[in-house]
Design an enzyme around this catalytic site. Structure first.
Site, mmCIF file in Angstrom:
data_model
loop_
_atom_site.group_PDB
_atom_site.id
_atom_site.type_symbol
_atom_site.label_atom_id
_atom_site.label_comp_id
_atom_site.label_asym_id
_atom_site.label_seq_id
_atom_site.Cartn_x
_atom_site.Cartn_y
_atom_site.Cartn_z
ATOM 1 C CD GLU A 128 -2.384 -1.053 2.910
ATOM 2 O OE1 GLU A 128 -2.251 -0.055 3.651
ATOM 3 O OE2 GLU A 128 -2.963 -2.082 3.269
ATOM 4 C CE LYS A 130 5.828 5.480 6.540
ATOM 5 N NZ LYS A 130 5.061 6.415 7.249
ATOM 6 C CG ASP A 132 4.149 12.717 4.509
ATOM 7 O OD1 ASP A 132 4.125 12.475 5.735
ATOM 8 O OD2 ASP A 132 4.947 13.515 3.987
ATOM 9 C CE1 TYR A 237 -2.960 2.915 8.897
ATOM 10 C CE2 TYR A 237 -3.063 4.590 7.187
ATOM 11 C CZ TYR A 237 -2.717 4.201 8.472
ATOM 12 O OH TYR A 237 -2.140 5.095 9.324
ATOM 13 C CE LYS A 325 9.278 6.518 6.597
ATOM 14 N NZ LYS A 325 10.239 7.287 7.302
ATOM 15 C CB CYS A 419 40.275 13.543 24.715
ATOM 16 S SG CYS A 419 38.748 14.255 25.304
ATOM 17 C CB CYS A 422 40.136 15.316 29.421
ATOM 18 S SG CYS A 422 40.457 13.708 28.673
ATOM 19 C CB CYS A 437 38.493 10.319 25.283
ATOM 20 S SG CYS A 437 39.109 10.895 26.861
ATOM 21 C CB CYS A 443 37.281 12.502 29.956
ATOM 22 S SG CYS A 443 36.682 13.463 28.563
#
Ligand code: IVH
Length: 695
Positions: A128, A130, A132, A237, A325, A419, A422, A437, A443
């Site tokens: 079917e 879809k 919107d 539906y 989709k 990192c 830190c 890290c 950290c």
């Protein structure tokens, strides 16, 4: 534009939400003045709608933060929602998504495995469009349409009966006395949408961004006369119960709906196999431009209703349907900067800061670049013109650079090896894509994000302990691990500089905070699991785990026991619907880390974890019972048998213990039969089981 745009509302902390609402109130007010008074809008209507949408989504999640000056209450606002709430008799599920052919084929293989069918067995699929639009549930009693509701959060929607009654596609009366809930989509046609917008423009009113928004805006009118003046349509539906009509297939169900007076999408098609279904999708993808209304994909549904009934539902979606989709919307823009973010688990994530651009009606200024390899593979560089894409609700992604537009002096991006927060080393462990890290507890990004998560709404939900406080307490050395939250009061009472004497705090606010903390010394199991912040283990998964294991003790013991993939505990874990092997790995790794176990241990001396509640009470003989399956069942796959037992309120275990109530024995059963005999546990054969598990 708002910097927080791309943080999903569900991830916002209380503090962030508060800041953003304040910002949005000011920003929307400014745009209203520009639009209504100065006729000089600075942003497109779609962007304006987005701001408003974001504002209401945040307000919906944090109703306590709704400001007195909220745009929702002001003129120019689309009408405030003051509809009565209605709890759906059966939840309104969403659909799982497929994004490519492989996903569709995997969906069908799962169905076949679940039902224990052979690959060659016929399996009809109804395809079917879809639509919107907005889902609605129409409740009929004695043939009368008497209650109509929006989907809401799936459990509770809003009573929009009067507005739905203005839609001529919805029959007020049907020739069928049974109580039933018909589900479908309210939508607006393109031509009506354009006519309404033209009229609004002429009247100086803001136009709607798309037909879906127009339909939503029209349905949300408190005055149904306004809705009546808006041409809305409805495609039916689904039903809230497979057995609502005396038919045996979804195709026949659609036919009956027509006979009853509903409008069913004329493009629905009965497909004989996956190839048929996939070519339906391709055809519709090309012809969708000629349709008079918007669709955003195709929905595939298993035709036989007995199969649908057996397949049932997972946590959020039916196992018998999937939405495939259409491809995501794309746009081009300039990559201004690559910023490295450090997450709660130490992962360094590169985020593209972009020149803001509208993609599918939403302004995008940030997009994920996933990880180091992705940047190298795509060779995207600062200054590049890049393609970005938004697919559904997922975070926008950078697809790649347009090389012809690359500035001549550009250089490849070099990913940091320390990192940025830190300064600790950021390391890629063998086989991992993410650089992490290793600062762990030193950290600040990780510690404070973990603590923020721990106290967040879906977790411990500690009122008044927002991110600002967490950061401040962390800096002062008051909070390092979650348990420190619960020892805060005791430590504070002995401190020479107690909180109440510190800037920004007073006796009352400190008291309130301690009370809020103490209120959470008892916590439901699912919230506790979620609070642990285990990668991939979100709220829904935590609920599944809690329901399955019931007590924290059982959960912890099983996960620790699941380290060996051969173990029953491991099989049991991955046997839980909704838990995949990668989630299982993360759970196991979490409990494998001694430091995490220590933190849990210390927490347990401060708090009590409540056992999970049984889903609902029932008089079914299987309710609350512990069942073990062994051997091969002939008429049902193990997953189906488990799903059926769980629906009836039973707990399925993988090993026999004294606590087991029944052992169901199939062909070639092993040692479990002996165990059952040892403990004197009733043994059922497949036939007994089938009788017993009838609903
Ligand atoms: S069936 C229990 N069929 O898509 C399954 N849904 O993304 C109920 N939708 O919430 C859904 N067209 O609002 C179904 N032909 C169709 C649909 C459809 C649009 C919507 C529906 C659902 C959403 C999930």
């Amino acid at each position: 534009m708002n910097d927080l745009f791309e943080i999903p509302v569900s991830n916002l902390t209380l503090e962030e939400a508060k800041t953003e609402l304040a910002h949005l109130a000011k920003e929307i007010q400014r745009h209203d003045v520009l639009y209504y008074l100065k006729d000089r809008p600075e942003i497109s209507d779609a962007d304006y709608d987005h701001l408003r949408g974001r504002n209401s989504a945040i307000e919906k999640r944090f109703p306590e933060l709704v400001r007195k000056d909220s745009p929702t209450f002001r003129v120019g606002a689309r009408v405030v929602s003051q509809f009565h709430k209605v709890r759906h008799q059966k939840p309104m599920y969403s659909l799982d998504n497929a994004f490519d052919e492989v996903d569709v084929r995997e969906f069908l293989s799962r169905v076949i495995r679940f039902l224990g069918l052979s690959e060659e067995a016929p399996l009809e699929i109804v395809a079917e469009p879809k639509i919107d639009g907005l889902a609605a549930n129409l409740h009929y009693q004695k043939g009368q349409f008497h209650l109509g509701a929006t989907r809401g959060d799936g459990e509770v929607g809003e009573d929009i009966t009067e507005n739905l009654k203005t839609i001529s596609d919805i029959p007020r009366q049907i020739s069928l006395g049974d109580e039933m809930g018909i589900r479908g989509e309210v939508y607006m046609k393109h031509s009506d949408f354009m006519a309404i917008n033209a009229e609004r423009e002429a009247q100086g009113e803001p136009v709607f961004a798309n037909p879906r928004n127009a339909a939503a805006g029209s349905l949300r009118q408190l005055d149904a006369r306004i809705t009546a003046a808006r041409p809305l349509h409805f495609f039916a539906y689904a039903c809230d119960d497979v057995k609502c009509l005396p038919v045996s297939s979804h195709w026949a169900f659609l036919e009956s709906l027509k006979t009853l007076g509903f409008v069913v999408n004329p493009l629905a098609k009965l497909c004989q196999n996956v190839e048929d279904a996939l070519s339906y999708y391709e055809d519709l993808k090309t012809s969708r431009a000629n349709l008079t209304y918007d669709i955003d994909g195709v929905v595939f549904k298993i035709n036989r209703l007995d199969y649908q009934e057996r397949l049932g539902f997972s946590a959020r979606a039916p196992r018998w349907a999937i939405a495939y989709k259409f491809p995501a919307e794309q746009a081009q823009t300039i990559l201004k900067e690559i910023v490295i973010q450090v997450g709660r688990t130490g992962t360094l994530t590169p985020v593209a800061h972009l020149q803001a651009v509208t993609v599918g009606g939403v302004v995008v200024s940030r997009a994920t670049l996933h990880n180091e390899d992705e940047i190298t593979r795509k060779d995207v560089r600062v200054g590049d013109t890049v393609f970005i894409q938004r697919a559904g609700d997922v975070i926008p992604q950078v697809l790649g650079a347009i090389l012809e537009k690359r500035p001549s002096q550009s250089a490849p991006f070099s990913f940091p090896t320390v990192c940025p927060i830190c300064g600790s080393h950021a390391i890629r462990f063998p086989g991992e894509v993410a650089r992490k890290c290793i600062g762990g507890l030193i950290c600040p990004a990780q510690v404070s994000l973990r603590l923020r998560h721990f106290v967040s709404r879906g977790a411990f939900d500690i009122e008044g302990l927002g991110s600002k406080h967490i950061d401040a307490f962390f800096e002062k050395g008051l909070l390092k691990t979650p348990v420190d939250i619960f020892t805060l009061e005791a430590r504070d009472s002995k401190s020479l500089t107690p909180l109440r004497l510190q800037e920004g705090w007073g006796g009352q606010s400190v008291q309130n905070l301690f009370e809020a903390i103490n209120r959470r010394r008892e916590i439901p199991l699912s919230r506790f699991i979620y609070a642990l912040g285990i990668p991939q283990i979100g709220e829904a998964t935590s609920k599944l785990l809690a329901r399955h294991y019931q007590s924290f003790e059982a959960f912890e013991t099983s996960i620790i026991g699941a380290q060996n993939p051969e173990s029953e505990a491991f099989q049991d874990l991955i046997g839980i619907d909704g838990i995949g092997s990668s989630m299982a790995e993360d759970l196991i790794a979490f409990f494998d880390e001694p430091h995490n176990r220590e933190i849990i241990q210390s927490l347990l001396s401060e708090i009590k974890i409540l056992e999970a509640e049984r889903p609902q009470t029932s008089t079914h003989p299987l309710f609350g019972k512990s069942v073990v399956f062994t051997g091969t069942l002939e008429n049902m796959s193990r997953s189906e048998a488990k799903a059926r037992a769980e629906i009836l309120g039973a707990k399925v275990s993988s090993s026999v213990s004294k606590k087991t109530d029944f052992v169901v024995v199939g062909k070639d059963a092993g040692s479990k039969v002996k165990d059952a005999e040892k403990y004197d546990i009733p043994i059922l054969n497949e036939e007994d089981w089938e009788k017993m598990s009838q609903k």
